[in-house]
Design a protein around this motif. Structure first.
Motif, PDB file in Angstrom:
ATOM      1  N   VAL A 291      41.629  36.375  25.121  1.00 53.70           N
ATOM      2  CA  VAL A 291      40.203  36.133  25.224  1.00 53.70           C
ATOM      3  C   VAL A 291      39.552  36.829  24.038  1.00 53.70           C
ATOM      4  O   VAL A 291      39.769  38.027  23.826  1.00 53.70           O
ATOM      5  CB  VAL A 291      39.615  36.662  26.542  1.00 53.70           C
ATOM      6  CG1 VAL A 291      38.124  36.421  26.599  1.00 53.70           C
ATOM      7  CG2 VAL A 291      40.282  36.009  27.739  1.00 53.70           C
TER       8      VAL A 291
ATOM      9  N   ILE B 120      45.107  39.404  26.844  1.00 55.10           N
ATOM     10  CA  ILE B 120      44.781  39.953  28.165  1.00 55.10           C
ATOM     11  C   ILE B 120      45.975  39.803  29.107  1.00 55.10           C
ATOM     12  O   ILE B 120      46.209  40.648  29.959  1.00 55.10           O
ATOM     13  CB  ILE B 120      43.546  39.232  28.774  1.00 55.10           C
ATOM     14  CG1 ILE B 120      42.371  39.195  27.794  1.00 55.10           C
ATOM     15  CG2 ILE B 120      43.137  39.860  30.095  1.00 55.10           C
ATOM     16  CD1 ILE B 120      41.560  40.446  27.661  1.00 55.10           C
TER      17      ILE B 120
ATOM     18  N   ASN C 207      41.661  47.055  39.025  1.00 54.68           N
ATOM     19  CA  ASN C 207      40.508  46.512  38.304  1.00 54.68           C
ATOM     20  C   ASN C 207      40.840  46.393  36.825  1.00 54.68           C
ATOM     21  O   ASN C 207      41.449  47.292  36.246  1.00 54.68           O
ATOM     22  CB  ASN C 207      39.283  47.441  38.444  1.00 54.68           C
ATOM     23  CG  ASN C 207      38.732  47.452  39.864  1.00 54.68           C
ATOM     24  OD1 ASN C 207      38.279  48.482  40.349  1.00 54.68           O
ATOM     25  ND2 ASN C 207      38.765  46.320  40.547  1.00 54.68           N
ATOM     26  N   GLY C 208      40.465  45.296  36.259  1.00 54.29           N
ATOM     27  CA  GLY C 208      40.639  45.116  34.821  1.00 54.29           C
ATOM     28  C   GLY C 208      42.051  44.736  34.407  1.00 54.29           C
ATOM     29  O   GLY C 208      42.347  44.659  33.217  1.00 54.29           O
ATOM     30  N   SER C 209      42.930  44.460  35.365  1.00 55.17           N
ATOM     31  CA  SER C 209      44.318  44.168  34.996  1.00 55.17           C
ATOM     32  C   SER C 209      44.494  42.731  34.490  1.00 55.17           C
ATOM     33  O   SER C 209      45.516  42.416  33.898  1.00 55.17           O
ATOM     34  CB  SER C 209      45.240  44.413  36.192  1.00 55.17           C
ATOM     35  OG  SER C 209      44.831  43.619  37.285  1.00 55.17           O
ATOM     36  N   GLY C 210      43.511  41.872  34.751  1.00 54.52           N
ATOM     37  CA  GLY C 210      43.595  40.502  34.218  1.00 54.52           C
ATOM     38  C   GLY C 210      43.716  39.425  35.285  1.00 54.52           C
ATOM     39  O   GLY C 210      43.994  38.269  34.975  1.00 54.52           O
ATOM     40  N   LYS C 211      43.465  39.761  36.553  1.00 54.16           N
ATOM     41  CA  LYS C 211      43.632  38.796  37.648  1.00 54.16           C
ATOM     42  C   LYS C 211      42.673  37.621  37.504  1.00 54.16           C
ATOM     43  O   LYS C 211      43.074  36.452  37.559  1.00 54.16           O
ATOM     44  CB  LYS C 211      43.398  39.490  39.008  1.00 54.16           C
ATOM     45  CG  LYS C 211      44.314  40.678  39.270  1.00 54.16           C
ATOM     46  CD  LYS C 211      44.051  41.316  40.623  1.00 54.16           C
ATOM     47  CE  LYS C 211      42.658  41.907  40.805  1.00 54.16           C
ATOM     48  NZ  LYS C 211      42.333  43.022  39.893  1.00 54.16           N
ATOM     49  N   THR C 212      41.382  37.941  37.326  1.00 45.95           N
ATOM     50  CA  THR C 212      40.382  36.883  37.193  1.00 45.95           C
ATOM     51  C   THR C 212      40.657  36.030  35.960  1.00 45.95           C
ATOM     52  O   THR C 212      40.571  34.799  35.997  1.00 45.95           O
ATOM     53  CB  THR C 212      38.967  37.498  37.129  1.00 45.95           C
ATOM     54  OG1 THR C 212      38.709  38.155  38.369  1.00 45.95           O
ATOM     55  CG2 THR C 212      37.907  36.453  36.865  1.00 45.95           C
ATOM     56  N   THR C 213      41.017  36.707  34.875  1.00 46.78           N
ATOM     57  CA  THR C 213      41.316  35.978  33.642  1.00 46.78           C
ATOM     58  C   THR C 213      42.448  34.981  33.878  1.00 46.78           C
ATOM     59  O   THR C 213      42.401  33.848  33.399  1.00 46.78           O
ATOM     60  CB  THR C 213      41.698  36.973  32.526  1.00 46.78           C
ATOM     61  OG1 THR C 213      40.655  37.951  32.422  1.00 46.78           O
ATOM     62  CG2 THR C 213      41.881  36.274  31.189  1.00 46.78           C
TER      63      THR C 213
ATOM     64  N   GLN D 227      35.204  34.761  41.744  1.00 49.51           N
ATOM     65  CA  GLN D 227      34.804  36.104  42.199  1.00 49.51           C
ATOM     66  C   GLN D 227      33.292  36.244  42.049  1.00 49.51           C
ATOM     67  O   GLN D 227      32.618  36.698  42.954  1.00 49.51           O
ATOM     68  CB  GLN D 227      35.529  37.151  41.339  1.00 49.51           C
ATOM     69  CG  GLN D 227      35.219  38.590  41.703  1.00 49.51           C
ATOM     70  CD  GLN D 227      36.032  39.584  40.849  1.00 49.51           C
ATOM     71  OE1 GLN D 227      36.698  39.213  39.895  1.00 49.51           O
ATOM     72  NE2 GLN D 227      35.947  40.847  41.204  1.00 49.51           N
TER      73      GLN D 227
ATOM     74  N   HIS E 285      42.203  42.514  47.378  1.00 53.01           N
ATOM     75  CA  HIS E 285      42.403  43.962  47.284  1.00 53.01           C
ATOM     76  C   HIS E 285      42.659  44.575  48.653  1.00 53.01           C
ATOM     77  O   HIS E 285      42.983  45.737  48.754  1.00 53.01           O
ATOM     78  CB  HIS E 285      41.147  44.640  46.710  1.00 53.01           C
ATOM     79  CG  HIS E 285      40.994  44.484  45.239  1.00 53.01           C
ATOM     80  ND1 HIS E 285      41.836  45.068  44.331  1.00 53.01           N
ATOM     81  CD2 HIS E 285      40.082  43.806  44.502  1.00 53.01           C
ATOM     82  CE1 HIS E 285      41.451  44.762  43.105  1.00 53.01           C
ATOM     83  NE2 HIS E 285      40.388  43.987  43.183  1.00 53.01           N
TER      84      HIS E 285
END
Ligand SMILES: Nc1ncnc2c1ncn2[C@@H]1O[C@H](COP(=O)(O)OP(=O)(O)OP(=O)(O)O)[C@@H](O)[C@H]1O
Ligand SMILES: [Mg+2]
Lengths: 243, 417
Positions: A11, A16, A36-42, A84, A194
């Motif tokens: 990205v 990512i 958080n921030g690990s790239g799940k949504t991406t 999300q 989560h």
């Protein structure tokens, strides 16, 4: 069936996600855990073709590589996502989007679906405009029910949702994931979560842990969840569950 | 007014007008009026059904129902000639409709209203209307009359290169209630010309008037409108304005004075700038009376090389007043320009409550992508957003115009993508 082969996602030039491989057969629900921030949504958005991601590798839907298709082409092939965080669209009401989506995907029992997610009172409102956290989640799932996709991608359906609404959301997910009896209509699902609450409804078949853009563990979702609860995500970096 | 008084007023107005003939307008590009020509005189019509088919079609797009169904009365002006003015039988004694020259003849008192809300020497355009004007309508809703069907009017230009200069007076008498739908348009062959229009509105005690104006012009057309509105006690004035076709330039900045206590006004504006249109539009609401309320809501869309200026001014001169201004614009092309200039003025009224909201931007990519994830293709997604955006600009649009708006919006957002 949804399959990811060596998927790397950048990205804005930044890597990512690295070398993601996974297979979700029809009729199975897989869950994705990760800090958080690990790239799940991406990852979820990249599967759908969203978020301006540059994707290397293959995303296969029933064997067809869809990695170069546009978002709407993927949707028409039967992919669906509940975000999300979805943007407010004051220009269209929830009712209107349900109607248009329903026409596109040939949905029946609209009333009943609206009722089941307790969205009746939201119909006239601008889509997602000033929706509360729980209302947003219910409306996203309702739209997915109406869209009736073959591959269901759901990003944190329970975040910001109170216990009463978890029941509503859980039931809707159950219905979305497990309803069709014929195997060719069965769905494949990837759900980011989560908490354990929603797991009770999902009856998930498999889980993955994503840490810093890589899948570090895969296996029985309950075991993974226990492991993460006990040792945290960092423990997953060297955990033994992986087959 | 006595004959002598009228003659005196006339000559004073003409003098002032002559002196203002070179006076440029405060806003908008300057037009050269010297080359303008008047139109050929036309005979009066027995019925609107006798209009040419192409003219009927053009006027339909401006909201005119030539079958006169569901209308309380009609006025039709072609070029300089007022060819039709009629009140439906069921509305006799409730409303009067005539061309302005006839009205000034019939009612000497009308001279007291004439040029009272718009100064004749405001600029060269008001001056031109006074000196060379022909026609315009007089509409009077009689005291206490409630019209359940709208009055309609159409000002049409059918000759290329010609100019129309009209002066309208609308009088909503005490306790009356009415809707007016008025369209200004050109026949399909006419691409070039100009329209100068002066309109003065008087909304008397307790009256309620909704005035909806549809502008349908052509690529090489210039329009200058000058409007003044006076609203008395407990009266309401609602103004809807729609511009959905290309034009070379339009400039209008109507001024509405809420003189009477508890009077109200609302301006809804929907404009679509396309091709090389230069649009400079807005409204001024002056809140003079106690407890007055004002609202001005604008939606503008700009594409191609169009330039859109959205103005808005609220002026409070009394405590206990409330008004809100909202200008929202969406840009659909890189070449188009948009400006929003909301102004709030308070003069000696420290308790006045004025607010504004302005936003200008493109169609959100995130939103388009979101809709695409539900299976909308890109064009559909943009079109849904654009249509919804524009529709929010007009609430309580007369039913007759709602369909027209919806049709135009859907074809225009198809063009826009
Ligand atoms: N458009 C972007 N530009 C730059 N960085 C981005 C962009 N989108 C995501 N990122 C970064 O990528 C990383 C992964 O973000 P992502 O939203 O996928 O995390 P997540 O695992 O879903 O986290 P959470 O549990 O908080 O939802 C984050 O560091 C985020 O800041
Ligand atoms: Mg996330």
């Amino acid at each position: 069936m949804l399959q990811l082969r060596d998927v790397t996602v950048k990205v804005e030039g930044e890597v990512i996600l690295k070398n993601i491989n996974l297979v979700i057969p029809r009729g199975e629900t897989h869950i994705l855990l990760g800090p958080n921030g690990s790239g799940k949504t991406t990852l979820l958005k990249a599967i759908m073709g969203m978020g301006g991601a540059e994707v290397e590798g293959e995303i296969l839907l029933d064997g067809q590589n869809i990695a170069d298709l546009s978002v709407d082409e993927r949707a028409r092939l039967g992919m669906g996502i509940a975000l999300q965080k979805s943007p407010a669209v004051p220009e269209i009401s929830l009712q209107e989007i349900l109607q248009i989506t329903g026409e596109k995907h040939g949905t029946d029992e609209m009333e009943e679906k609206i009722e089941s997610l307790n969205c009746g009172y939201l119909l006239e409102r601008g889509l997602n405009e000033n929706f509360s956290g729980g209302e947003m989640k219910r409306s996203e799932l309702l739209q997915l029910l109406v869209q009736d996709p073959k591959v269901v991608l759901v990003d944190e359906p329970e975040s910001g949702v109170d216990l009463d609404n978890i029941v509503i959301i859980g039931e809707a997910l159950k219905r979305l994931l497990k309803s069709p009896r014929e195997i060719e209509k069965k769905r494949a699902a990837l759900v980011i979560t989560h908490t354990g609450h929603i797991m009770d409804y999902l009856n998930a078949d498999r889980g993955y842990v994503l840490v810093r853009g890589s899948i570090t563990c895969a296996g029985n979702p309950r075991d993974l969840f226990e492991e993460v609860n006990q040792n945290g995500f960092e423990g997953c970096l060297e955990c033994q569950i992986t087959e | 007014m006595s004959n002598h008084g009228i003659e005196e007023k006339k000559s004073k107005l003409q003098n002032k007008a002559r002196q203002a003939l070179d006076k440029k307008a405060a806003y908008g590009s300057d037009l050269d009026l010297s080359s303008e020509v008047s139109t050929v005189e036309e005979a009066p019509l027995e019925s609107l059904k006798n209009l040419d088919r192409r003219i009927r079609e053009a006027s339909l797009l401006a909201g005119m129902n030539t079958a006169e169904k569901e209308r309380s009365g009609s006025y039709f002006q072609k070029g300089d000639s007022a060819i039709y003015a009629r009140v439906q039988d069921a509305y006799e004694g409730k409303v009067e409709i005539m061309c302005i020259e006839d009205a000034l003849q019939e009612y000497p008192w009308l001279w007291d209203y004439w040029w009272s809300m718009v100064p004749v020497d405001m600029d060269k355009y008001t001056a031109a209307v006074e000196l060379w004007g022909k026609g315009g309508y007089f509409m009077r809703i009689l005291p206490g009359a409630r019209l359940d069907q709208p009055i309609q009017s159409c000002l049409l230009l059918d000759e290329a290169g010609a100019s129309q200069r009209v002066h309208n007076i609308i009088l909503a008498e005490e306790g009356s209630e009415a809707q007016i739908i008025t369209g200004c348009t050109v026949s399909p062959e006419v691409k070039q010309g100009s329209h100068l229009g002066v309109s003065e509105f008087f909304i008397k005690k307790g009256a309620h008037l909704t005035f909806t104006m549809v502008h349908n012009w052509a690529e090489d057309f210039d329009v200058r409108a000058r409007t003044g509105v006076k609203v008395e006690e407990d009266a309401t004035f609602v103004n809807n304005y729609l511009l959905l076709k290309p034009v070379r330039s339009i400039q209008a900045y109507p001024r509405c004075v809420l003189e009477g206590d508890r009077s109200r006004s609302r301006f809804n504006t929907i404009v679509y700038g396309q091709e090389n249109s230069e649009l400079d539009l807005g409204s001024v609401i002056e809140l003079n009376g106690q407890g007055t309320r004002g609202e001005s809501i604008s939606r503008a869309l700009s594409t191609d090389g169009s330039r859109v200026m959205m103005r808005g001014r609220l002026k409070a001169r009394s405590n206990d007043v409330q008004a809100h201004l909202e200008c929202r614009g969406m840009l659909l092309s890189k070449e188009s320009e948009m400006n929003a200039v909301p102004e709030l003025w308070v003069e000696g009224a420290p308790q006045a409550d004025l607010s504004h909201e302005a936003a200008v931007g493109p169609v959100s990519e995130e939103v388009v992508e979101y809709l695409m994830s539900r299976g909308f293709n890109k064009d559909e997604a943009v079109s849904v957003v654009v249509q919804g955006f524009m529709q929010a600009g007009i609430q309580g649009l007369p039913e007759a115009l709602e369909n027209l708006l919806r049709q135009t919006l859907s074809s225009m957002s198809e063009e826009a993508v």
